[in-house]
Design an enzyme around this catalytic site. Structure first.
Site, PDB file in Angstrom:
ATOM      1  N   ARG A  51       0.890  -1.366   0.334  1.00  0.00           N
ATOM      2  CA  ARG A  51      -0.065  -0.404   0.027  1.00  0.00           C
ATOM      3  C   ARG A  51       1.259   1.224   0.049  1.00  0.00           C
ATOM      4  O   ARG A  51       0.890   2.162  -0.651  1.00  0.00           O
ATOM      5  CB  ARG A  51      -0.774  -0.106   1.363  1.00  0.00           C
ATOM      6  CG  ARG A  51      -2.462  -0.046   0.945  1.00  0.00           C
ATOM      7  CD  ARG A  51      -2.827  -0.973   2.613  1.00  0.00           C
ATOM      8  NE  ARG A  51      -1.755  -1.849   2.841  1.00  0.00           N
ATOM      9  CZ  ARG A  51      -1.616  -2.655   2.356  1.00  0.00           C
ATOM     10  NH1 ARG A  51      -2.996  -3.398   1.810  1.00  0.00           N
ATOM     11  NH2 ARG A  51      -1.999  -4.460   2.719  1.00  0.00           N
ATOM     12  N   THR A  52       1.882   1.489   1.234  1.00  0.00           N
ATOM     13  CA  THR A  52       2.649   2.936   0.558  1.00  0.00           C
ATOM     14  C   THR A  52       3.386   2.957  -0.046  1.00  0.00           C
ATOM     15  O   THR A  52       3.264   4.340  -0.641  1.00  0.00           O
ATOM     16  CB  THR A  52       3.377   2.346   2.368  1.00  0.00           C
ATOM     17  OG1 THR A  52       2.199   2.598   3.554  1.00  0.00           O
ATOM     18  CG2 THR A  52       3.700   3.873   2.115  1.00  0.00           C
ATOM     19  N   LYS A  80      26.132  -3.279  -0.150  1.00  0.00           N
ATOM     20  CA  LYS A  80      27.629  -2.948  -0.593  1.00  0.00           C
ATOM     21  C   LYS A  80      28.037  -2.837   0.446  1.00  0.00           C
ATOM     22  O   LYS A  80      29.854  -2.649   0.303  1.00  0.00           O
ATOM     23  CB  LYS A  80      27.782  -2.492  -2.188  1.00  0.00           C
ATOM     24  CG  LYS A  80      27.599  -2.656  -3.287  1.00  0.00           C
ATOM     25  CD  LYS A  80      28.620  -2.116  -5.057  1.00  0.00           C
ATOM     26  CE  LYS A  80      27.566  -2.542  -5.503  1.00  0.00           C
ATOM     27  NZ  LYS A  80      27.943  -1.733  -6.866  1.00  0.00           N
ATOM     28  N   ARG A 101      10.988   4.262   3.515  1.00  0.00           N
ATOM     29  CA  ARG A 101      11.135   3.109   4.528  1.00  0.00           C
ATOM     30  C   ARG A 101      11.687   1.969   5.012  1.00  0.00           C
ATOM     31  O   ARG A 101      12.360   1.205   4.217  1.00  0.00           O
ATOM     32  CB  ARG A 101       9.439   2.311   4.051  1.00  0.00           C
ATOM     33  CG  ARG A 101       9.535   0.569   4.867  1.00  0.00           C
ATOM     34  CD  ARG A 101       7.711   0.497   4.348  1.00  0.00           C
ATOM     35  NE  ARG A 101       7.061   1.707   5.362  1.00  0.00           N
ATOM     36  CZ  ARG A 101       5.566   0.284   4.761  1.00  0.00           C
ATOM     37  NH1 ARG A 101       5.853  -1.154   4.594  1.00  0.00           N
ATOM     38  NH2 ARG A 101       4.497   1.291   5.020  1.00  0.00           N
ATOM     39  N   HIS A 129       5.419   6.209  11.532  1.00  0.00           N
ATOM     40  CA  HIS A 129       4.906   5.943  10.192  1.00  0.00           C
ATOM     41  C   HIS A 129       3.544   6.786   9.872  1.00  0.00           C
ATOM     42  O   HIS A 129       2.270   7.033  10.078  1.00  0.00           O
ATOM     43  CB  HIS A 129       3.675   4.479   9.940  1.00  0.00           C
ATOM     44  CG  HIS A 129       3.642   3.838   8.601  1.00  0.00           C
ATOM     45  ND1 HIS A 129       3.785   5.173   8.122  1.00  0.00           N
ATOM     46  CD2 HIS A 129       3.737   2.849   8.122  1.00  0.00           C
ATOM     47  CE1 HIS A 129       3.384   4.128   6.749  1.00  0.00           C
ATOM     48  NE2 HIS A 129       2.916   2.948   6.968  1.00  0.00           N
TER      49      HIS A 129
HETATM   50  C1  NCD Z   1       1.195  -0.408   8.136  1.00  0.00           C
HETATM   51  C2  NCD Z   1       2.917  -0.916   8.767  1.00  0.00           C
HETATM   52  O1  NCD Z   1       3.731  -1.085   7.109  1.00  0.00           O
HETATM   53  O2  NCD Z   1       2.933  -0.195  10.113  1.00  0.00           O
HETATM   54  N1  NCD Z   1       1.052  -1.188   6.839  1.00  0.00           N
HETATM   55  C3  NCD Z   1       1.101  -0.018   6.203  1.00  0.00           C
HETATM   56  O3  NCD Z   1       1.915   0.429   5.598  1.00  0.00           O
HETATM   57  N2  NCD Z   1      -0.057   0.177   5.534  1.00  0.00           N
HETATM   58  C4  NCD Z   1       1.027  -1.491   9.111  1.00  0.00           C
HETATM   59  C5  NCD Z   1       1.558  -2.870   9.356  1.00  0.00           C
HETATM   60  O4  NCD Z   1       2.584  -3.717   8.308  1.00  0.00           O
HETATM   61  O5  NCD Z   1       1.242  -4.671  10.112  1.00  0.00           O
END
Ligand code: NCD
Length: 353
Positions: A51-52, A80, A101, A129
């Site tokens: 999703r993200t 590396k 991320r 997040h």
């Molecule tokens: C979440 C995350 O990555 O923290 N997912 C997301 O970004 N929608 C929640 C999860 O992984 O449980």
């Protein structure tokens, strides 16, 4: 606002402005199709994401911008042995905005110290997040009109769930919020979050049972048990499947309850809940794209910083959290911030010993 590494860095006014923008985009997305024309987004994903990652990419494409990056760190120079600082210095020379991320807590904050362009935290380990939080707040505001005055149940792995930590931090900016923190004792919120809530005078109750509190809730925010964050696999085995929301359990819930989930779900919401009008998690995921469009429209259009202020060079980490970015990047400065009067790591928030 220059970077978004922690929702706590945003003022209430900045949030209101961002929401207004997101809301306008939801109502007429086509009017924004040139808002980032000529802009380039770097997308650095050192951890799995659907999703993200996709929503950031589609957000930029829908704004008329372009995207490059990786979703598998093994295909980057990190494999590396390149430092985070060097990766970010280089990437921020190519892009107008950097989305990242990582499994390391505080990594986006670290990157922001060296970047010539805005850095957006798309999740840093079990820490924060903030763009999930902009997603969540956009969803609540659009569907309920306001966030103020709501009773919110956060259920599942509150220890490792970064979406939960971010949402709690954001809620400090709203009025009359009541939290029900529903988790097994082993997976309760981290101490720094508890200290934060006390310091800010936030109302919360920690409980282990879901069903008893459901009738009181305006929002039920379910989360997955974060398997990949467990050091002890037995701890995961003990806690998996502990909460399962079913249609039957919703019988006593309010008619206008919002059932939310950052997704991915494992088994914590039964499939029979999906068709209940109160289940808004797929709509929430779509609103995530619009709220990221609002964020990118703002940050990708900021002037580039040709020079970044020099950063003190650290010698050894002051933080003992094994998942903190300072453990692997020893040049990072010894940043300390006070939370509830206690010295905490300026990257991952863990209390310093
Ligand atoms: C979440 C995350 O990555 O923290 N997912 C997301 O970004 N929608 C929640 C999860 O992984 O449980």
């Amino acid at each position: 606002m220059r970077h978004l590494t922690d929702f706590g860095d945003m003022t209430r006014e900045e949030w209101d402005t961002l929401y207004e923008r997101a809301s306008r985009i939801i109502d007429a997305p086509q009017e924004h199709m040139d808002a980032c024309r000529g802009k380039v987004m770097a997308s650095l994903f050192y951890e799995p994401s659907t999703r993200t990652n996709f929503s950031f990419q589609t957000a930029m494409l829908r704004l008329g911008g372009t995207v490059f990056g990786f979703a598998d760190p093994n295909s980057s120079s990190t494999a590396k042995g390149e430092s985070l600082k060097d990766t970010v210095k280089m990437v921020s020379g190519y892009a107008d905005v950097v989305v990242m991320r990582t499994p390391w807590e505080g990594a986006a904050k670290a990157a922001s110290l060296y970047s010539n362009v805005p850095v957006i935290n798309a999740g840093d380990g079990g820490h924060m997040h903030p763009t999930q939080t902009t997603t969540d707040l956009t969803t609540i505001t659009k569907l309920r009109g306001s966030v103020d005055g709501l009773s919110i149940g956060l259920c599942g792995d509150l220890k490792n769930g970064r979406t939960v930590h971010s949402l709690i931090k954001a809620m400090e900016k709203f009025r009359d919020i009541r939290f029900f923190l529903i988790s097994p004792r082993e997976l309760a919120i981290p101490d720094y979050m508890r200290t934060f809530m006390k310091e800010k005078g936030m109302r919360y109750m920690e409980v282990t049972g879901l069903e008893a509190v459901i009738p009181q809730l305006d929002v039920l925010y379910m989360t997955r048990i974060q398997r990949e964050r467990f050091v002890d696999p037995l701890e995961y085995e003990r806690n998996k499947g502990v909460y399962i929301l079913t249609r039957r359990k919703l019988h006593r819930a309010k008619e206008n309850l919002l059932v939310m989930h950052p997704l991915p779900r494992v088994d914590e919401i039964a499939v029979d809940v999906d068709d209940d009008p109160r289940a808004v998690y797929f709509q929430q995921a779509r609103y995530g794209m619009f709220s990221r469009m609002a964020l990118l429209e703002d940050l990708a259009n900021q002037p580039r910083y040709e020079t970044v202020p020099p950063v003190e060079i650290g010698t050894k980490p002051v933080c003992t959290n094994p998942r903190c970015i300072t453990q692997t990047q020893p040049y990072l400065p010894p940043l300390i911030r006070k939370i509830g009067g206690k010295d905490c790591c300026g990257f991952c928030d863990a209390q310093l010993r």
